[in-house]
Structures are given as structure tokens and as C-alpha cells.
Design a protein around this motif. Structure first.
Motif, PDB file in Angstrom:
ATOM      1  N   SER A  95      12.400  -1.193   9.806  1.00 19.39           N
ATOM      2  CA  SER A  95      11.211  -1.071  10.803  1.00 19.39           C
ATOM      3  C   SER A  95       9.917  -1.635   9.919  1.00 19.39           C
ATOM      4  O   SER A  95       8.662  -1.886  10.652  1.00 19.39           O
ATOM      5  CB  SER A  95      10.655   0.251  10.981  1.00 19.39           C
ATOM      6  OG  SER A  95      10.690   0.996  10.023  1.00 19.39           O
ATOM      7  N   GLU A  96       9.652  -1.748   8.700  1.00 18.90           N
ATOM      8  CA  GLU A  96       8.589  -2.077   7.961  1.00 18.90           C
ATOM      9  C   GLU A  96       8.082  -3.411   8.307  1.00 18.90           C
ATOM     10  O   GLU A  96       7.079  -3.596   8.190  1.00 18.90           O
ATOM     11  CB  GLU A  96       8.790  -1.636   6.494  1.00 18.90           C
ATOM     12  CG  GLU A  96       8.891  -0.113   6.113  1.00 18.90           C
ATOM     13  CD  GLU A  96       9.147  -0.158   4.665  1.00 18.90           C
ATOM     14  OE1 GLU A  96       8.346   0.942   4.258  1.00 18.90           O
ATOM     15  OE2 GLU A  96       9.991  -0.756   3.906  1.00 18.90           O
ATOM     16  N   PRO A  97       8.959  -4.643   8.332  1.00 19.82           N
ATOM     17  CA  PRO A  97       8.551  -5.848   8.573  1.00 19.82           C
ATOM     18  C   PRO A  97       7.458  -5.915   9.818  1.00 19.82           C
ATOM     19  O   PRO A  97       6.507  -6.470   9.841  1.00 19.82           O
ATOM     20  CB  PRO A  97       9.634  -6.805   8.845  1.00 19.82           C
ATOM     21  CG  PRO A  97      10.726  -6.180   8.013  1.00 19.82           C
ATOM     22  CD  PRO A  97      10.347  -4.558   8.183  1.00 19.82           C
ATOM     23  N   ALA A  98       7.907  -5.185  11.065  1.00 21.89           N
ATOM     24  CA  ALA A  98       7.152  -5.161  12.179  1.00 21.89           C
ATOM     25  C   ALA A  98       5.877  -4.668  11.792  1.00 21.89           C
ATOM     26  O   ALA A  98       4.870  -4.703  12.535  1.00 21.89           O
ATOM     27  CB  ALA A  98       7.727  -4.745  13.369  1.00 21.89           C
ATOM     28  N   MET A  99       5.910  -3.422  10.894  1.00 25.27           N
ATOM     29  CA  MET A  99       4.757  -2.644  10.847  1.00 25.27           C
ATOM     30  C   MET A  99       3.777  -3.484  10.007  1.00 25.27           C
ATOM     31  O   MET A  99       2.520  -3.214   9.877  1.00 25.27           O
ATOM     32  CB  MET A  99       5.344  -1.408  10.055  1.00 25.27           C
ATOM     33  CG  MET A  99       6.085  -0.462  10.939  1.00 25.27           C
ATOM     34  SD  MET A  99       6.791   0.968   9.910  1.00 25.27           S
ATOM     35  CE  MET A  99       5.114   1.849   9.576  1.00 25.27           C
ATOM     36  N   TYR A 100       4.188  -4.107   8.872  1.00 26.56           N
ATOM     37  CA  TYR A 100       3.295  -4.533   7.906  1.00 26.56           C
ATOM     38  C   TYR A 100       3.001  -6.176   8.096  1.00 26.56           C
ATOM     39  O   TYR A 100       2.268  -6.735   7.040  1.00 26.56           O
ATOM     40  CB  TYR A 100       3.901  -4.090   6.578  1.00 26.56           C
ATOM     41  CG  TYR A 100       3.897  -2.632   6.384  1.00 26.56           C
ATOM     42  CD1 TYR A 100       2.844  -1.784   6.408  1.00 26.56           C
ATOM     43  CD2 TYR A 100       4.946  -2.125   6.038  1.00 26.56           C
ATOM     44  CE1 TYR A 100       3.033  -0.376   6.408  1.00 26.56           C
ATOM     45  CE2 TYR A 100       5.118  -0.633   5.860  1.00 26.56           C
ATOM     46  CZ  TYR A 100       3.960   0.132   6.003  1.00 26.56           C
ATOM     47  OH  TYR A 100       4.321   1.431   5.917  1.00 26.56           O
TER      48      TYR A 100
END
Length: 325
Positions: A95-100
Motif C-alpha cells: 500500500s505504500e507506493p500509492a501513499m507516498y
């Protein structure tokens, strides 16, 4: 309609209704450049990408459907394809790519093509977009971790770029190097890999029509978390072979030292073709879970050799694909 008021009675907008300062200032830059005729298609795309992160919309990037290279499988929902993916430059969690990835600045952007070529060149986004007619191809993409997606990509065969730079007879491999900028990519500060992210192909693999130089997906420009503004998509190989946010392409004589092969050579071979008969040391590769199908309880499906793209089989005639995994 619910009206939000401050203690002194002044009506306030919701936070979601406030244009972010970076976007507002970006609009002013856009108008200024437009007034002097200094903005091209890549700059327009960059402006649209800023708006995308602020407003939840994506600029269009249409390509003519190529039915010869389009799977009949049902495409993965856009929401799933853009929120569950690997891009370690922005974190190791799915989920981190979409968040950051909103910190990634995709304009200006250039890709240098060098090494064993007759015509080395540095191309900006405008040049890449105009190099060949854009096509939409619906490709299955399988992750080495055992999940898969079906995505309509927009781009053109990497061989079109090869025609432009004319590799010499000494070019045996192609090396792809991704951006590695700690200011834009928080994951680059980690030690999970040696940066920059580097991938490679044999020259005949790169020349195969299925090898797609990719600038968009779902009829829109690539979201940052999916490898904007330019990446590779190699549907018969595991997903990590498809380098994202590419800044340099080198045609070389020797096999490149690729990131995951350097990090864990017992788990990730140079070729990394989808082969259900070669298990990962920690799990089977015989089946896969299609993201977007009935959540995490989705029935697993049988994994196909070369991910079902039998057209590439002649590239590996006579090779032991258990040894050259």
C-alpha cells in the motif's frame, strides 16, 4: 447540505475542497508558460498529474487497441491495480507506493540511451510519446509472490526505440536503470536493495514484440505508484523484471548485474521467466491469486508457463529453464 462553520460564524470549506498550494502554484506556472508558448505535451501531462493527486482524476493517454497482444481475461479493477503493488523506492508494503508516490516529480524527465549503439540519444517525454504510435495492450502480469493482475497498458514495442538508436553487433544485453532520488523516494534511504534499481534483458528478449515500453495504463498516463512516467512491461516474466521510472537505458556486451539477482541470487535469477515448475525457495509457483477477484479468498488458478505467452518460447529453445531461472 451540511455547512461547516468556525466558532465566529464564518463558513469554512471542507479540507477536501481546498486546492493544495503546490497545485495552485503549479497552475500559475502553467498559465505563464502557456502564455509564452513554452509548454509541450509532456508539460501538459505533468500539470495533469499534479491535478490528479489533488483531485483524484487522471489525464488521458489513448492508444489503439492491439488485439494481437491483448489477453481476453477480465481487467483488474483500476483501484486494485493502483493501490496494491511493489515499488520499493516508496516502501516495501503493497500500500505504500500509492501513499507516498505523490512526491515523485515526473517533469522534466529524460531517458538517456547509451552504450553499444550507433545513435546514442537523450529523449524527453515529448520525444518518447511521439517516437511510435501508442497501442493499448491488455497484459497479464504475475508477481513472484504468487499474485497476478490483468492490466490494459499503453505504449509501444521496445523494438521501436531500438530502431531509433541502432544497437551495434556488440550489444548482447539491455540494462534499465531507474531513478533513485532520496528527496522524492523515501524508500531509497533503506538498505533493502542497492540503489539505483537495475534490471536487464538479453537483446533478443528486448526486441520481442511483447516487450512494451510503457507510458500509460487504463487509457491514462501512468500513476506515479505504477512507475511513471515510463517503465517496461514484460508479460512473460515476473513483475519485478519490468523496471519502473526509467532514467537510463544501456546496451551492453555483458550480462547486467540486476538488483534482485544481486540481493538474493538463490531466489531471483537473471531470466525470471514465469515457470510454474520452478518454485521459489519459500513458496510454490504452481498457482496464483488474481487480485480483484473475490478479495483475498479468491480461488487460486493454475500458473501457465511463460504466463501463457507461448510466443516467447523460441527465445529459450535448448535452454534448461530450471537452471536458467
Amino acid at each position: 447540505m451540511l455547512i461547516k462553520r468556525s466558532p465566529n460564524g464564518i463558513e469554512l470549506p471542507f479540507s477536501s475542497e481546498i486546492t493544495p498550494r503546490a497545485v495552485y502554484e503549479g497552475r500559475r506556472d502553467f498559465i505563464r508558460q502557456l502564455a509564452v508558448g513554452a509548454i509541450g505535451s509532456a508539460a501538459l501531462m505533468e500539470m495533469a498529474q499534479r491535478e490528479a493527486f489533488a483531485q483524484g482524476v487522471r489525464p488521458k493517454l489513448a492508444g489503439k487497441l492491439n488485439p494481437s497482444y491483448s489477453a481476453l481475461d477480465k481487467p483488474t479493477p483500476y483501484k486494485d491495480a493502483t493501490s496494491y503493488n511493489n515499488f520499493y523506492e516508496f516502501g516495501t508494503d503493497k500500500s505504500e507506493p500509492a501513499m507516498y508516490a505523490g512526491t515523485l516529480k515526473t517533469h522534466p524527465w529524460t531517458v538517456s540511451i547509451e552504450g553499444e549503439v550507433k545513435k546514442p540519444v537523450t529523449l524527453d517525454l515529448d520525444s518518447l510519446l511521439k517516437l511510435a504510435p501508442l497501442e493499448e495492450r491488455v497484459y497479464r502480469l504475475r508477481c513472484v509472490e504468487g499474485w497476478s493482475m490483468v492490466i490494459p497498458w499503453v505504449g509501444y514495442s521496445f523494438s521501436e526505440l531500438m530502431k531509433k538508436v541502432e544497437p551495434t553487433s556488440n550489444a548482447k544485453y539491455v540494462e534499465f536503470i531507474s531513478l533513485a532520488d532520496k528527496k522524492q523516494m523515501p524508500g531509497v534511504g533503506s538498505r533493502v536493495l542497492d540503489w539505483p534499481y537495475t534490471e536487464g534483458l538479453r537483446i533478443d528478449e528486448a526486441a520481442h514484440p511483447l516487450a512494451l515500453l510503457t507510458l500509460g495504463m487504463y487509457g491514462e498516463v501512468l500513476p506515479n505508484q505504477n512507475g511513471a512516467p515510463v517503465r517496461m512491461v514484460l508479460p512473460w516474466k515476473y513483475g519485478f523484471k519490468s523496471a519502473k521510472s526509467i532514467v537510463k537505458i544501456r546496451f551492453v556486451r555483458e550480462q547486467p548485474r540486476t538488483s534482485w539477482n544481486l540481493s538474493a541470487p538463490n531466489e531471483y535469477g537473471f531470466y525470471s521467466n514465469v515457470n510454474p515448475e520452478v518454485d521459489h525457495p519459500r513458496w510454490s509457483q504452481a498457482s496464483e491469486r488474481r487480485i480483484g477477484e473475490d478479495g483475498f479468498l479468491a480461488r487460486k488458478r493454475k500458473t501457465l508457463m511463460f504466463n501463457g505467452y507461448a510466443d516467447v518460447a523460441p527465445l529459450y529453445a535448448g535452454m534448461d529453464l530450471k537452471k536458467f531461472y
